[in-house]
Each structure stands twice: as C-alpha cells, then as structure tokens.
Design a protein around this motif. Structure first.
Motif, short mmCIF file in Angstrom:
data_model
loop_
_atom_site.label_atom_id
_atom_site.label_comp_id
_atom_site.label_asym_id
_atom_site.label_seq_id
_atom_site.Cartn_x
_atom_site.Cartn_y
_atom_site.Cartn_z
N LEU A 307 1.01 -1.22 -0.02
CA LEU A 307 0.10 -0.03 0.00
C LEU A 307 0.83 1.23 -0.15
N GLU A 308 1.99 1.12 0.96
CA GLU A 308 2.80 2.45 0.65
C GLU A 308 3.52 2.58 -0.57
N GLY A 309 3.95 1.57 -1.28
CA GLY A 309 4.39 1.82 -2.41
C GLY A 309 3.66 2.30 -3.48
N MET A 310 2.31 1.87 -3.40
CA MET A 310 1.19 2.37 -4.59
C MET A 310 0.93 3.56 -4.15
N SER A 311 0.98 4.14 -2.91
CA SER A 311 0.93 5.38 -2.59
C SER A 311 1.74 6.26 -3.17
N ALA A 312 3.00 5.78 -3.02
CA ALA A 312 4.28 6.53 -3.67
C ALA A 312 3.97 6.44 -5.29
N ARG A 313 3.08 6.03 -6.01
CA ARG A 313 2.86 5.67 -7.31
C ARG A 313 3.74 4.99 -8.17
N LEU A 314 4.01 3.98 -7.26
CA LEU A 314 5.00 2.68 -8.04
C LEU A 314 4.34 1.39 -8.45
N ALA A 315 4.54 1.09 -9.67
CA ALA A 315 3.85 -0.09 -10.18
C ALA A 315 4.52 -1.36 -9.36
N VAL A 316 3.86 -2.46 -9.38
CA VAL A 316 4.04 -3.65 -8.13
C VAL A 316 4.47 -4.89 -9.01
N VAL A 317 5.42 -5.63 -8.78
CA VAL A 317 5.48 -6.93 -9.07
C VAL A 317 5.40 -7.88 -7.87
N ALA A 318 4.35 -8.74 -7.76
CA ALA A 318 4.17 -9.11 -6.47
C ALA A 318 3.61 -10.59 -6.56
N THR A 319 4.04 -11.47 -5.80
CA THR A 319 3.52 -12.80 -5.94
C THR A 319 2.10 -12.83 -5.56
N SER A 320 1.18 -13.74 -6.20
CA SER A 320 -0.09 -13.93 -6.38
C SER A 320 -0.56 -15.10 -5.01
N VAL A 321 -0.34 -14.32 -3.97
CA VAL A 321 -0.40 -15.25 -2.63
C VAL A 321 -1.56 -14.36 -1.64
N GLY A 322 -2.41 -15.38 -0.80
CA GLY A 322 -3.22 -14.74 -0.04
C GLY A 322 -4.07 -13.57 -0.58
N GLY A 323 -3.87 -12.49 0.25
CA GLY A 323 -4.83 -11.28 -0.16
C GLY A 323 -4.11 -10.37 -1.06
N VAL A 324 -3.17 -10.52 -1.66
CA VAL A 324 -2.23 -9.79 -2.57
C VAL A 324 -3.36 -9.39 -3.82
N PRO A 325 -4.00 -10.35 -4.45
CA PRO A 325 -4.83 -9.92 -5.53
C PRO A 325 -6.00 -9.26 -5.17
N GLU A 326 -6.04 -9.12 -3.77
CA GLU A 326 -7.35 -7.99 -3.52
C GLU A 326 -6.56 -6.78 -3.49
N THR A 327 -5.27 -6.43 -3.36
CA THR A 327 -4.67 -5.31 -3.31
C THR A 327 -4.19 -4.90 -4.86
N VAL A 328 -3.33 -5.63 -5.46
CA VAL A 328 -2.85 -5.37 -6.72
C VAL A 328 -3.80 -5.98 -7.77
N GLU A 329 -4.18 -5.28 -8.63
CA GLU A 329 -5.10 -5.64 -9.90
C GLU A 329 -4.11 -6.10 -10.99
N ASP A 330 -3.94 -7.26 -11.39
CA ASP A 330 -3.15 -7.83 -12.30
C ASP A 330 -3.16 -7.13 -13.67
N GLY A 331 -2.29 -6.47 -14.09
CA GLY A 331 -2.26 -5.82 -15.30
C GLY A 331 -2.84 -4.47 -15.43
N LYS A 332 -3.26 -3.83 -14.14
CA LYS A 332 -3.71 -2.81 -14.07
C LYS A 332 -2.98 -1.68 -13.12
N THR A 333 -2.64 -2.38 -12.04
CA THR A 333 -1.87 -1.53 -10.99
C THR A 333 -0.34 -2.31 -10.84
N GLY A 334 -0.17 -3.48 -11.52
CA GLY A 334 1.05 -4.27 -11.30
C GLY A 334 0.82 -5.43 -12.25
N VAL A 335 1.91 -6.53 -11.83
CA VAL A 335 1.87 -7.69 -12.51
C VAL A 335 2.01 -8.63 -11.21
#
Length: 398
Positions: A307-335
């Motif tokens: 959330l802090e990284g996204m607040s800093a307007r950073l795109a995200v590369v994150a593992t699709s585990v647990g609640g991460v897909p609720e935070t990062v929209e694949d192809g929209k806010t990150g990969v």
C-alpha cells in the motif's frame, strides 16, 4: 423548590458525565510488542488517531520496541507484562490488573496469542468488550483439530467482534479456525497516502544510493524472514541484469535472513548492484527514489508495504498469494507472479523495467486505488465505528 433545584443539579451532573464519557473512550490495544513492522505500525497510528475522542493504552506481552517508546514520549500509557515461554497462566492476572487500572470500554487484541491472554484477563477483570483482529496467516497455514475445536468451543465466543484485514484472511478464520462467520468482517489496512505520494526527495536518495537517473530502481520493503523470500527476488535480479545491465535493487528491512541474503547476492555476483539499507525511518524517501516495487512473499494477507509503494505511485511486481490479488489488480496496478518461481518473478520485473510508460500508468492507477479503498482515514473510521458499537456509543452522523 429545593427538590426541583436538586433534580436540576442531578440532571446537569448526568449531562456533564455524559459529555465527559463521550469526550474520551478508553481503548486498550493488546499486542506481542511494538517493534517496527506492518501490524505494529498500524497500532501505533491508531493510538495517535481520534485523540479528541479516544484515550489509548498499549499492552505488550513479549517486548516493547521503539514504537512503544515513541508513544510513551507522546503521553500514551504502555504496559509490559513480560510473558514467559510456553503457557504463562500468570499473564491472565497481570492483564486483569491492567484492565482494572485503565478501565477500557474496548480491548482490541491483535493476533492469536494476545487474543487468548486478553480474553483470559478480561474474564478475570469482568469488564471491557473484546475486538480480535488477525493481521496475517502462518506459513505453512496448518491448523490442528484441537486448535479448531478450542476456537469453536471457547475462544471465538470471547470476542464480541472479529476483524480480518482481507477477504482471504476472513475465509481462513471461518473455514480453518472455526471462528463464527457472523462475527467476522473485513477491515482493510490503510496508510497515510499523503506521506508517501510527495516524491520530493528522489534526487537526494538516489545520490545516497549511488544511482543515476538512467537506472531503473526496484525496491522491496519487509522483514528478512523465510516467508518473505527475498532470496527469490535476488535470484530473479540476476536474470534481470543479463538483459538490463543498469537495473538496481534496494532492500529495506532487517531480520534473521538478512545475512544469508547478503551472502547469496555476493555469491551470485550482484552485490555491487544491490543496496541493503537495513531498518529505515525514511521509507517514504526511499520509495520516492525507486521506479518499481517488488514483493516476493510466499504468504501474505494485506501488505502495508504494498500500500505504501502504491501510494508512492509505484507499479508493483508481487506474488499472487493470500490477499495480494485484493490489493494489486493484475495488469492494471501491477503484475502478479508465482510465489517461489524465479523465472516468473524475473519475467514480471523485466516486463515493467522495459516499459516506462506502462510503469507510470500502473503507478497512477495504484495510487488512485489506495485513495479509494485503502486510506488510513477509511481504516480508522471503520474501527471507530466498531469501537462505538461495542461500547454502546452513538456514531456521529447516524
């Protein structure tokens, strides 16, 4: 006339008592400790929020930590009960003493062990209503039948309300832990968006790290533990450097696996392109100097660092585990990539390193997503509503 005057004075006293009561609700936050980490940072900020309406005290079971000291300096009461290893029955008595002294309307327990001991202490003290919040899941996520039966038969009944930080965690609480579904709601973590979106120190922080403007800098923030799997990020970075020779990697945090990760970077020949910055107070400045955020956790609930990284307007590369897909929209806010998979992580990194326009578009969408769903104000507002409900107070505007 004297009777009327007495009745009037009694009414005025009652009204004054009501005003005093409504001015300050007492909330006791029960935690393992207050070292700097995601859940602890949220408790720290909650203790400083609603200061006109709420008086907060912190009860640490295992350790105090730097955040506890900072709260003490600001006038917040901090109790430390020094829990012993194993089942420490004496904790119930110590916590009951704190509850009787502080007199909280709400006892907010964070994670299972504080919940268990907080419930025991409340039972002995006979006052306060309990809110239990689970911030994350163990890895591997295995729950024995005795644990589940204990939750179903006793522990789950001790909380008047239960919150999880994402839908993933809520499902696990109900399905694996046996917690009553009707009590469990989701309150997403929230961050101070304004603190991270400024980007004023980009030049300074890149100069400190010895990074030129032509380099794409990836940053990963988190405690060095096996579940965070920074080793996979390092191995993926080796492949990235074969294609993008000016790419840089920055790690922020401390922990038991830091030494082995430093050693791995050296063995793989990329230690000269990686900055291990350790624990830092100026995470927002470091994020302003980065171009891309990485998270390689094997298990995660609702990551504050993301959330802090996204607040800093950073795109995200994150593992699709647990609640991460609720935070990062694949192809929209990150990969989103596969956990523990070096090729997948490296592919996500290279996809965004090679396309600055995509990075910036994703970063802007991520910033807007945090503003809409994951702001600190939204989180604090919902917890305040829950506190009011538990304490029998009216919520303003209702």
């Amino acid at each position: 006339m004297r009777e009327l005057r007495c009745d009037s004075e009694k009414t005025m006293r009652k009204e004054e008592e009501l005003v005093t009561k409504r001015r300050s609700m007492r909330v006791l936050q029960v935690v393992h400790g207050m070292k700097r980490a995601g859940a602890e940072q949220l408790v720290f900020e909650m203790a400083r929020a609603n200061c006109g309406k709420m008086e907060t005290a912190i009860l640490c079971l295992d350790e105090e930590g730097e955040l506890a000291e900072r709260l003490r300096e600001e006038g917040v009461k901090v109790y430390f009960t020094r829990r012993r290893a194993g089942l420490d029955w004496g904790q119930a008595r110590k916590i009951a003493e704190v509850i009787r002294e502080f007199g909280p309307e709400v006892i907010h327990c964070h994670q299972y062990t504080p919940f268990f001991y907080g419930a025991m202490g409340r039972w002995l003290a006979g006052q306060g209503r309990i809110l239990f919040t689970e911030h994350g899941r163990h890895y591997p996520d295995v729950v024995g039948w005795k644990h589940r039966m204990f939750n179903w038969g006793w522990l789950g009944r001790q909380a008047e309300a239960i919150t999880a930080v994402c839908e993933f965690s809520r499902g696990r609480l109900i399905e694996k832990e046996g917690m009553p579904a009707e009590k469990v709601e989701v309150v997403y973590n929230g961050v101070d968006v304004e603190r991270f979106c400024r980007g004023e120190e980009r030049g300074r922080i890149r100069a400190e790290m010895g990074v030129g403007e032509d380099a794409v800098v990836m940053v990963q923030v988190g405690t060095f533990r096996k579940v965070k799997d920074q080793a996979t990020a390092i191995r993926a970075f080796v492949k990235v450097r074969e294609r993008f020779s000016t790419a840089r990697m920055v790690f922020v945090g401390d922990g038991p696996e830091l030494g082995s990760c430093r050693k791995l970077a050296k063995e793989l020949g990329v230690d000269g392109a990686i900055n291990f910055l350790g624990q830092r107070e100026d995470v927002e400045a470091i994020l302003s100097g980065a171009d891309l955020m990485v998270m390689t956790s094997l298990s995660e609930a609702h990551s504050v660092s993301l959330l802090e990284g996204m607040s800093a307007r950073l795109a995200v590369v994150a593992t699709s585990v647990g609640g991460v897909p609720e935070t990062v929209e694949d192809g929209k806010t990150g990969v989103l990539v596969k956990g523990g998979d070096v090729e997948s992580v490296a592919g996500g990194m290279m996809e965004l390193i090679g396309d600055g326009g995509k990075r910036r578009r994703m970063g802007q969408r991520g910033y807007e997503r945090v503003l809409e769903y994951f702001s600190r104000e939204k989180m604090h507002g919902r917890y305040w509503e829950i506190y009011c409900k538990l304490a029998g107070w009216e919520v303003e505007g209702e």
